[in-house]
Design a protein around this motif. Structure first.
Motif, short mmCIF file in Angstrom:
data_model
loop_
_atom_site.label_atom_id
_atom_site.label_comp_id
_atom_site.label_asym_id
_atom_site.label_seq_id
_atom_site.Cartn_x
_atom_site.Cartn_y
_atom_site.Cartn_z
N LEU A 1 30.09 45.53 42.51
CA LEU A 1 29.81 46.51 43.56
C LEU A 1 28.88 45.93 44.62
CD1 LEU A 1 29.41 49.58 41.23
CD2 LEU A 1 31.13 49.38 43.03
N LYS A 2 27.92 45.14 44.18
CA LYS A 2 26.92 44.57 45.09
C LYS A 2 27.37 43.26 45.73
CE LYS A 2 24.78 48.04 44.24
NZ LYS A 2 25.90 48.89 44.57
N GLY A 3 28.49 42.72 45.28
CA GLY A 3 29.01 41.49 45.87
C GLY A 3 28.31 40.23 45.40
N LYS B 1 35.75 54.34 40.44
CA LYS B 1 36.28 53.04 40.85
C LYS B 1 37.03 53.17 42.18
CE LYS B 1 38.88 49.22 38.79
NZ LYS B 1 39.59 48.80 37.58
N GLU B 2 37.87 54.18 42.29
CA GLU B 2 38.63 54.41 43.52
C GLU B 2 37.72 54.69 44.71
OE1 GLU B 2 41.45 57.48 42.57
OE2 GLU B 2 42.42 56.23 41.04
N MET B 3 36.66 55.45 44.48
CA MET B 3 35.73 55.81 45.55
C MET B 3 34.84 54.64 45.96
SD MET B 3 34.44 59.50 44.13
CE MET B 3 33.60 60.07 45.60
N SER B 4 34.64 53.70 45.06
CA SER B 4 33.61 52.67 45.24
C SER B 4 34.16 51.28 45.50
CB SER B 4 32.70 52.67 44.00
OG SER B 4 32.14 53.96 43.81
N GLY B 5 35.31 51.18 46.08
CA GLY B 5 35.83 49.88 46.48
C GLY B 5 36.55 49.12 45.39
N GLY B 6 36.88 49.78 44.28
CA GLY B 6 37.67 49.14 43.25
C GLY B 6 36.89 48.53 42.10
N ALA B 7 35.62 48.86 41.98
CA ALA B 7 34.81 48.27 40.91
C ALA B 7 33.93 49.32 40.25
CB ALA B 7 33.94 47.15 41.47
N LYS C 1 30.61 39.88 49.17
CA LYS C 1 31.22 41.07 49.78
C LYS C 1 30.80 42.31 49.02
CE LYS C 1 35.52 43.33 50.93
NZ LYS C 1 36.88 43.56 50.50
N MET C 2 29.85 43.06 49.59
CA MET C 2 29.42 44.30 48.95
C MET C 2 30.53 45.34 49.06
SD MET C 2 26.20 46.88 49.61
CE MET C 2 24.97 45.67 49.29
N LEU C 3 30.88 45.92 47.93
CA LEU C 3 31.90 46.96 47.90
C LEU C 3 31.31 48.35 48.07
CD1 LEU C 3 34.05 45.61 44.91
CD2 LEU C 3 34.45 45.30 47.37
#
Length: 134
Positions: A102-104, A90-96, A109-111
């Motif tokens: 993740l794909k927005g 989660k921390e590495m991937s934008g919080g999700a 907004k793609m994370l």
């Protein structure tokens, strides 16, 4: 971010050739899993576009946790290690950790792109395996 491992890049190659994200992470551990590729691919086949078709957990993270379950030789239960893996992913991937987030989907907004999710799945698994199986 940690240096990208050769195994993580191999997983991305699988993703680009014939695998969904879960299968790609699992196939990066094919030798260690000691199972035929057909079985590994079948095990990960239901996790393309996230578990439940973008509604659930990212397939790359699911693949990493499946591999953990087969490779964990420690006394620590896999579910406890998986909890840490989920947080690190989660921390590495934008919080999700949910594919659609993740794909927005819905936010625009793609994370985190799939290739990076696959890399992150391998990296969190590598880190945990190094710590528990030494």
């Amino acid at each position: 971010m940690e240096a990208i491992s050769a195994r993580a890049e191999k997983a991305v190659e699988y993703k680009h050739n014939r695998c969904n994200c879960a299968q790609a992470v699992l196939m990066a551990y094919e030798k260690e899993l000691g199972r035929p590729a057909e079985d590994i691919l079948a095990m990960g086949s239901g996790f393309g576009s996230g578990m439940g078709g973008m509604e659930g957990t990212c397939g790359a993270l699911c693949g990493a946790v499946m591999a953990l379950g087969l490779l964990n030789k420690s006394d620590t239960p896999s579910k406890m290690i998986a909890k840490d893996m989920l947080q690190e992913f989660k921390e590495m991937s934008g919080g999700a950790t949910i594919c659609r987030d993740l794909k927005g989907i819905g936010t625009g907004k793609m994370l985190c792109a799939c290739d990076d999710c696959v890399r992150h799945g391998v990296l969190v698994l590598e880190k945990k395996l190094a710590g528990i199986n030494g």
